[in-house]
Design a protein around this motif. Structure first.
Motif, mmCIF file in Angstrom:
data_model
loop_
_atom_site.group_PDB
_atom_site.id
_atom_site.type_symbol
_atom_site.label_atom_id
_atom_site.label_comp_id
_atom_site.label_asym_id
_atom_site.label_seq_id
_atom_site.Cartn_x
_atom_site.Cartn_y
_atom_site.Cartn_z
ATOM 1 N N ILE A 1 14.323 -8.917 3.550
ATOM 2 C CA ILE A 1 15.407 -10.243 3.830
ATOM 3 C C ILE A 1 14.483 -11.215 4.462
ATOM 4 C CG2 ILE A 1 17.163 -10.919 5.653
ATOM 5 C CD1 ILE A 1 18.266 -8.064 5.677
ATOM 6 N N SER A 2 13.510 -11.131 5.156
ATOM 7 C CA SER A 2 12.751 -12.481 5.764
ATOM 8 C C SER A 2 11.388 -12.497 5.458
ATOM 9 C CB SER A 2 12.986 -11.961 7.402
ATOM 10 O OG SER A 2 14.220 -11.854 7.800
ATOM 11 N N PHE A 3 10.630 -11.480 4.908
ATOM 12 C CA PHE A 3 9.436 -11.866 4.519
ATOM 13 C C PHE A 3 9.025 -11.482 3.231
ATOM 14 C CE2 PHE A 3 9.895 -10.382 8.976
ATOM 15 C CZ PHE A 3 9.418 -11.429 9.610
ATOM 16 N N GLY A 4 7.786 -11.675 2.702
ATOM 17 C CA GLY A 4 7.275 -11.480 1.378
ATOM 18 C C GLY A 4 6.710 -9.785 1.035
ATOM 19 N N ASP A 5 5.832 -10.053 0.201
ATOM 20 C CA ASP A 5 5.357 -8.655 -0.303
ATOM 21 C C ASP A 5 4.352 -8.074 0.391
ATOM 22 O OD1 ASP A 5 3.496 -10.110 -1.164
ATOM 23 O OD2 ASP A 5 3.612 -9.530 -3.451
ATOM 24 N N ASP A 6 3.899 -8.578 1.684
ATOM 25 C CA ASP A 6 2.864 -8.108 2.584
ATOM 26 C C ASP A 6 3.612 -7.007 3.319
ATOM 27 O OD1 ASP A 6 1.064 -7.590 4.525
ATOM 28 O OD2 ASP A 6 0.437 -9.687 4.351
ATOM 29 N N PRO A 7 3.230 -5.646 3.240
ATOM 30 C CA PRO A 7 3.654 -4.703 3.988
ATOM 31 C C PRO A 7 3.239 -4.514 5.333
ATOM 32 C CG PRO A 7 2.062 -3.614 2.641
ATOM 33 C CD PRO A 7 1.995 -5.296 2.470
ATOM 34 N N ARG A 8 2.501 -5.349 5.990
ATOM 35 C CA ARG A 8 1.822 -5.247 7.151
ATOM 36 C C ARG A 8 2.352 -5.481 8.567
ATOM 37 N NH1 ARG A 8 -3.697 -7.931 6.150
ATOM 38 N NH2 ARG A 8 -2.320 -9.775 5.557
ATOM 39 N N ALA B 1 0.852 -1.253 0.193
ATOM 40 C CA ALA B 1 -0.144 -0.251 -0.165
ATOM 41 C C ALA B 1 0.822 1.314 -0.037
ATOM 42 C CB ALA B 1 -0.916 0.143 1.162
ATOM 43 N N CYS B 2 1.001 1.949 -1.177
ATOM 44 C CA CYS B 2 1.883 2.709 -1.462
ATOM 45 C C CYS B 2 3.394 2.588 -1.230
ATOM 46 C CB CYS B 2 1.649 4.236 -0.548
ATOM 47 S SG CYS B 2 0.019 4.714 -0.880
ATOM 48 N N GLY B 3 3.843 1.279 -1.119
ATOM 49 C CA GLY B 3 5.096 0.855 -1.016
ATOM 50 C C GLY B 3 5.881 1.033 0.148
ATOM 51 N N MET B 4 5.123 1.221 1.291
ATOM 52 C CA MET B 4 6.029 1.671 2.513
ATOM 53 C C MET B 4 5.364 0.516 3.462
ATOM 54 S SD MET B 4 7.857 4.041 1.646
ATOM 55 C CE MET B 4 8.267 5.287 2.873
ATOM 56 N N PRO B 5 6.281 0.136 4.568
ATOM 57 C CA PRO B 5 5.546 -0.743 5.609
ATOM 58 C C PRO B 5 4.310 -0.170 6.463
ATOM 59 C CG PRO B 5 8.043 -0.619 5.743
ATOM 60 C CD PRO B 5 7.554 0.405 4.767
ATOM 61 N N MET B 6 3.364 -0.730 6.859
ATOM 62 C CA MET B 6 2.428 -0.061 7.336
ATOM 63 C C MET B 6 1.626 -0.861 8.402
ATOM 64 S SD MET B 6 -0.750 -0.910 4.489
ATOM 65 C CE MET B 6 -2.227 -0.242 5.586
ATOM 66 N N LEU C 1 14.008 0.176 8.969
ATOM 67 C CA LEU C 1 14.223 -1.052 9.996
ATOM 68 C C LEU C 1 13.137 -2.344 9.446
ATOM 69 C CD1 LEU C 1 14.473 0.413 13.487
ATOM 70 C CD2 LEU C 1 16.341 -0.663 12.289
ATOM 71 N N LEU C 2 11.778 -1.909 9.242
ATOM 72 C CA LEU C 2 10.786 -2.739 8.642
ATOM 73 C C LEU C 2 11.046 -3.122 7.333
ATOM 74 C CD1 LEU C 2 7.794 -1.344 10.596
ATOM 75 C CD2 LEU C 2 9.411 -3.074 11.538
#
Length: 320
Positions: free
Chosen positions: A68-75, A41-46, A61-62
């Motif tokens: 490194i550790s997670f997929g394309d879910d920014p939540r 959602a707008c390309g940023m961690p949320m 940080l996020l």
């Protein structure tokens, strides 16, 4: 009855822990702020419970942890926030540290200029990625084009509305403090609209940092330590702008400043916090010239705390 005394545990230095993460990434050739964060959602961690984007150092940080550790879910969210939604963090999962500021009034009496004196406490808290949480709804990635400001052309809207004097021609891109203008090569020499937007965002970052506007620039000649400090802030800020616009923030001149950045961060474990905060100011200033994005942020509301509601697992240190 005598009680056995156990040695007290040394207090965690969160500033050093965060700095060590960034330094380790840089030494491995990973540029934390150059991650695209997979255009969530707008390309940023949320935060998945408030809908707000993380800001400043938390974006780095996020974003780094996610890449490194997670997929394309920014939540992300805290343990307490997940529980409040009926979700459950799986046992054994390791959270990530984030920071947020809390204003504390020094006095109820206003100063002569009408302002109220306060100081800031920096709180460190823990959040978990959506993939670590059971019961959370499936992430639905926004369709391409569904967000009006996620286009390379959005940089033109920002340029037009900012009033910055942009001249086109020649073979270099730069901001001139003496003339307060941005020089850009003609568009046709760029490989793509995205490449033009990346370069423009970076030079606009120097424009925003200037004393005429945000006062972030430390001055100094090109290649100096002072200029490298400004370059760090501008590169992170322009990467935030590009990620918000849905553009891979591929800035090309990192190598020229990497040694200076590493030296500065190693000698001052609060520098990355200040740099990220200044970078966020640069990004906010530039993105504010896109009316659709500005209206969206105004509708969200913006708080001093990056993740209000995570005090259940927080530690406090003096703000940088």
């Amino acid at each position: 009855m005598a009680y056995k005394k156990y040695p007290s545990q040394p207090k965690r230095d969160h500033y050093q822990e965060v700095t060590d993460q960034i330094v380790a990434a840089l030494e491995q050739g990973i540029i934390p702020w150059r991650r695209t964060w997979n255009q969530g959602a707008c390309g940023m961690p949320m935060n998945c419970t408030t809908g707000r984007f993380y800001r400043g150092i938390n974006t780095l940080l996020l974003g780094l942890a996610q890449a490194i550790s997670f997929g394309d879910d920014p939540r992300w969210c805290s343990y307490r926030q997940a529980q409040a939604r009926g979700w459950q963090v799986r046992g054994g999962e390791r959270g990530r540290t984030i920071v947020f500021y809390k204003r504390i009034l020094k006095s109820q009496e206003a100063r002569d200029d009408g302002s109220v004196p306060y100081f800031q406490l920096l709180r460190f808290s823990t959040v978990f990625h959506a993939s670590q949480i059971e019961g959370i709804p499936e992430y639905i990635k926004p369709e391409p084009g569904s967000v009006s400001w996620q286009t390379p052309e959005a940089i033109d809207t920002i340029i037009d509305n900012s009033g910055v004097d942009v001249r086109y021609g020649g073979g270099q891109a730069f901001y001139s403090p003496s003339t307060d203008r941005v020089q850009m090569p003609v568009r046709e020499v760029f490989e793509s609209p995205e490449a033009f937007a990346q370069t423009a965002a970076h030079e606009l970052g120097h424009y925003a940092a200037n004393d005429r506007r945000l006062g972030i620039s430390e001055g100094g000649r090109f290649g100096s330590r002072a200029y490298a400090a400004e370059e760090l802030r501008v590169e992170i800020g322009s990467a935030m702008v590009c990620s918000t616009l849905g553009i891979d923030p591929d800035i090309s001149n990192t190598a020229a400043y990497l040694a200076n950045w590493l030296e500065r961060l190693k000698n001052d474990n609060r520098e990355i916090f200040r740099a990220a905060a200044d970078a966020q100011r640069i990004a906010d200033y530039l993105l504010g010239f896109h009316p659709d994005y500005a209206a969206y942020i105004a509708g969200q509301g913006r708080e001093e705390a990056d993740d209000k509601g995570t005090e259940d697992d927080s530690e406090v240190q003096e703000a940088a």
